[in-house]
Structure formats: structure tokens, C-alpha cells
Design an enzyme around this catalytic site. Structure first.
Site, PDB file in Angstrom:
ATOM      1  N   HIS A   1     -10.524   4.700   9.298  1.00  0.00           N
ATOM      2  CA  HIS A   1      -9.538   3.644   8.932  1.00  0.00           C
ATOM      3  C   HIS A   1      -8.241   3.761   9.249  1.00  0.00           C
ATOM      4  O   HIS A   1      -7.449   2.773   9.903  1.00  0.00           O
ATOM      5  CB  HIS A   1      -9.824   3.338   7.518  1.00  0.00           C
ATOM      6  CG  HIS A   1      -9.170   2.361   6.807  1.00  0.00           C
ATOM      7  ND1 HIS A   1     -10.017   1.038   7.099  1.00  0.00           N
ATOM      8  CD2 HIS A   1      -8.244   1.831   6.120  1.00  0.00           C
ATOM      9  CE1 HIS A   1      -9.163  -0.059   6.215  1.00  0.00           C
ATOM     10  NE2 HIS A   1      -8.114   0.559   5.806  1.00  0.00           N
TER      11      HIS A   1
ATOM     12  N   ALA B   1       3.637   2.691   4.886  1.00  0.00           N
ATOM     13  CA  ALA B   1       3.326   4.065   4.849  1.00  0.00           C
ATOM     14  C   ALA B   1       1.547   4.192   5.031  1.00  0.00           C
ATOM     15  O   ALA B   1       1.063   3.694   4.125  1.00  0.00           O
ATOM     16  CB  ALA B   1       3.573   4.667   3.727  1.00  0.00           C
TER      17      ALA B   1
ATOM     18  N   PHE C   1       0.807  -1.265   0.108  1.00  0.00           N
ATOM     19  CA  PHE C   1      -0.116   0.045  -0.156  1.00  0.00           C
ATOM     20  C   PHE C   1       0.842   1.427  -0.193  1.00  0.00           C
ATOM     21  O   PHE C   1       1.925   1.314   0.711  1.00  0.00           O
ATOM     22  CB  PHE C   1      -0.961   0.001   1.255  1.00  0.00           C
ATOM     23  CG  PHE C   1      -2.038   0.681   1.043  1.00  0.00           C
ATOM     24  CD1 PHE C   1      -3.361   0.033   0.758  1.00  0.00           C
ATOM     25  CD2 PHE C   1      -2.284   2.249   1.187  1.00  0.00           C
ATOM     26  CE1 PHE C   1      -4.690   0.549   0.595  1.00  0.00           C
ATOM     27  CE2 PHE C   1      -3.653   2.646   1.011  1.00  0.00           C
ATOM     28  CZ  PHE C   1      -4.671   1.957   0.992  1.00  0.00           C
TER      29      PHE C   1
ATOM     30  N   ALA D   1      -0.042  -2.136   5.915  1.00  0.00           N
ATOM     31  CA  ALA D   1       0.614  -2.095   7.045  1.00  0.00           C
ATOM     32  C   ALA D   1      -0.178  -2.991   8.243  1.00  0.00           C
ATOM     33  O   ALA D   1       0.422  -3.650   9.054  1.00  0.00           O
ATOM     34  CB  ALA D   1       0.603  -0.564   7.618  1.00  0.00           C
TER      35      ALA D   1
HETATM   36  N1  INI Z   1      -2.621   0.283   4.360  1.00  0.00           N
HETATM   37  C1  INI Z   1      -1.513   1.075   4.290  1.00  0.00           C
HETATM   38  O1  INI Z   1      -0.197   0.405   4.642  1.00  0.00           O
HETATM   39  N2  INI Z   1      -1.507   2.227   4.448  1.00  0.00           N
HETATM   40  C2  INI Z   1      -2.607   3.135   4.290  1.00  0.00           C
HETATM   41  O2  INI Z   1      -2.486   4.300   4.173  1.00  0.00           O
HETATM   42  C3  INI Z   1      -3.618   2.349   4.172  1.00  0.00           C
HETATM   43  N3  INI Z   1      -5.148   3.171   3.993  1.00  0.00           N
HETATM   44  O3  INI Z   1      -5.062   4.230   4.231  1.00  0.00           O
HETATM   45  O4  INI Z   1      -6.211   2.452   3.702  1.00  0.00           O
HETATM   46  C4  INI Z   1      -3.900   0.978   4.325  1.00  0.00           C
HETATM   47  N4  INI Z   1      -4.981   0.169   4.098  1.00  0.00           N
HETATM   48  C5  INI Z   1      -4.884  -1.126   4.052  1.00  0.00           C
HETATM   49  C6  INI Z   1      -4.805  -1.953   5.095  1.00  0.00           C
HETATM   50  O5  INI Z   1      -3.337  -2.065   5.628  1.00  0.00           O
HETATM   51  C7  INI Z   1      -5.079  -3.649   4.736  1.00  0.00           C
HETATM   52  O6  INI Z   1      -3.922  -4.242   4.064  1.00  0.00           O
HETATM   53  C8  INI Z   1      -6.548  -3.785   4.384  1.00  0.00           C
HETATM   54  O7  INI Z   1      -7.439  -3.154   5.241  1.00  0.00           O
HETATM   55  C9  INI Z   1      -6.741  -5.181   4.149  1.00  0.00           C
HETATM   56  O8  INI Z   1      -6.650  -5.876   5.546  1.00  0.00           O
END
Ligand code: INI
Length: 157
Positions: free
Chosen positions: A88, A80, A22, A56
Site C-alpha cells: 500500500h 507522512a 493520516f 497523502a
Molecule cells: N496515507 C498517508 O498519508 N500516510 C500513510 O502512511 C498511509 N498508509 O500507510 O496507509 C496513508 N493511507 C491513506 C491514503 O493516503 C488514502 O487516504 C486512502 O487510501 C483513501 O484514498
């Protein structure tokens, strides 16, 4: 007085890096800083294992799996998280920070927190290799220092 401080010497150390996809342009820059610093500290390229995670939120899951294999001396988590319009962000940050700390605590291995938690993408870039340094590089330094301090403590009477 006796002082113990880990040397910034990575020769012979095996390091696992878990990096999230991400915001990949930013996390690749963190990874670049991290591996460059590890190389500068003497960590051999063959002794570095890189695992990609979707986001993350998943960093602790892969950090734990890597730690359980028992094949690395330290783990570095890179990610990040950038604030959006909803809550979220808070859940992802919370999961990443507490989950990563839990891996270190439960499995007794240094796990460095190289996860950016920023309000804007500009703040993230500033910390991913532009004007405020590179948090991936900082995490590499922390990981090597912790392994060596832990080894020195283990040997202390
Ligand atoms: N994951 C990140 O690493 N950074 C982000 O900014 C982010 N946002 O903003 O949504 C993000 N979301 C995904 C999350 O980490 C999971 O991979 C997802 O929810 C699936 O479990």
C-alpha cells in the site's frame, strides 16, 4: 554570466498548504514548521490557505483544485507516509509524488513536496521537527524561493 536565484522573501506572497490528516500528529508538526517558516519569511497569516486532505493519496486532488482557483502563488503539500506490511505504501507514495509534480507541470505553479516517506514512525518524527529538522519548514523555503525565481525569470530578457 547571469545568475537567477529566488530571494527568501515572502512579503506579499499568497501560499496554499494542503496537509494530510493520516498520521496527523506528525503532519501537524510539519504544518507548524511550515507556517512558522512562512511567517519568518514575511508571508502574512491572511495570505495562507490551509486545506486538509484525508491522506497523502488525496494531496494532488486538492493541490489541483487550489491551483485552479488562481488565488495562490505557490502550494505546499505536507504528508507522512509510513511503510506497513503490504505494498500500500508504494501506491500512496507513487500517487503523491507523481500527482503533485503533475499539478506543478500542468498548471505552472510551484508546488513543494513536503511529504515524508519513511520506513518507521521514528524516522518520520526525526524529520518533523526533532533531530533532522522539519521538512515542512524546508518545503516553505523551497516554495518561496521558487516563486521569486520564477518571477525573476519572467522579468529576465
Ligand atoms: N496515507 C498517508 O498519508 N500516510 C500513510 O502512511 C498511509 N498508509 O500507510 O496507509 C496513508 N493511507 C491513506 C491514503 O493516503 C488514502 O487516504 C486512502 O487510501 C483513501 O484514498
Amino acid at each position: 554570466m547571469r545568475t537567477i536565484q529566488g530571494a527568501l522573501d515572502g512579503k506579499g506572497l499568497r501560499v496554499g498548504i494542503v496537509v494530510s490528516r493520516f498520521n496527523e500528529a506528525i503532519t501537524r508538526s510539519l504544518l507548524h514548521g511550515c507556517t512558522g517558516t512562512l511567517a519568518g519569511l514575511g508571508v502574512h497569516d491572511d495570505d495562507i490557505t490551509v486545506v486538509w486532505a484525508p491522506g497523502a493519496f488525496e494531496l494532488p486532488f486538492f493541490a489541483r483544485q487550489l491551483a485552479r482557483r488562481g488565488e495562490v502563488d505557490a502550494i505546499i503539500c505536507l504528508g507522512a507516509v509510513i511503510r506497513g506490511d503490504t505494498s500500500h505504501y508504494a501506491y500512496v507514495c507513487q500517487r503523491a509524488a507523481t500527482g503533485i509534480a503533475a499539478v506543478a507541470d500542468e498548471l505552472g505553479i510551484p508546488v513543494a513536496f513536503g511529504v515524508l516517506t519513511c520506513d518507521t514512525i521514528e524516522q518520520a518524527w526525526e524529520r518533523a521537527g526533532t533531530k533532522l529538522g522539519n521538512k515542512g519548514s524546508d518545503a516553505a523555503l523551497a516554495a518561496v524561493e521558487c516563486v521569486n525565481a520564477g518571477a525573476a525569470l519572467g522579468k529576465a530578457e
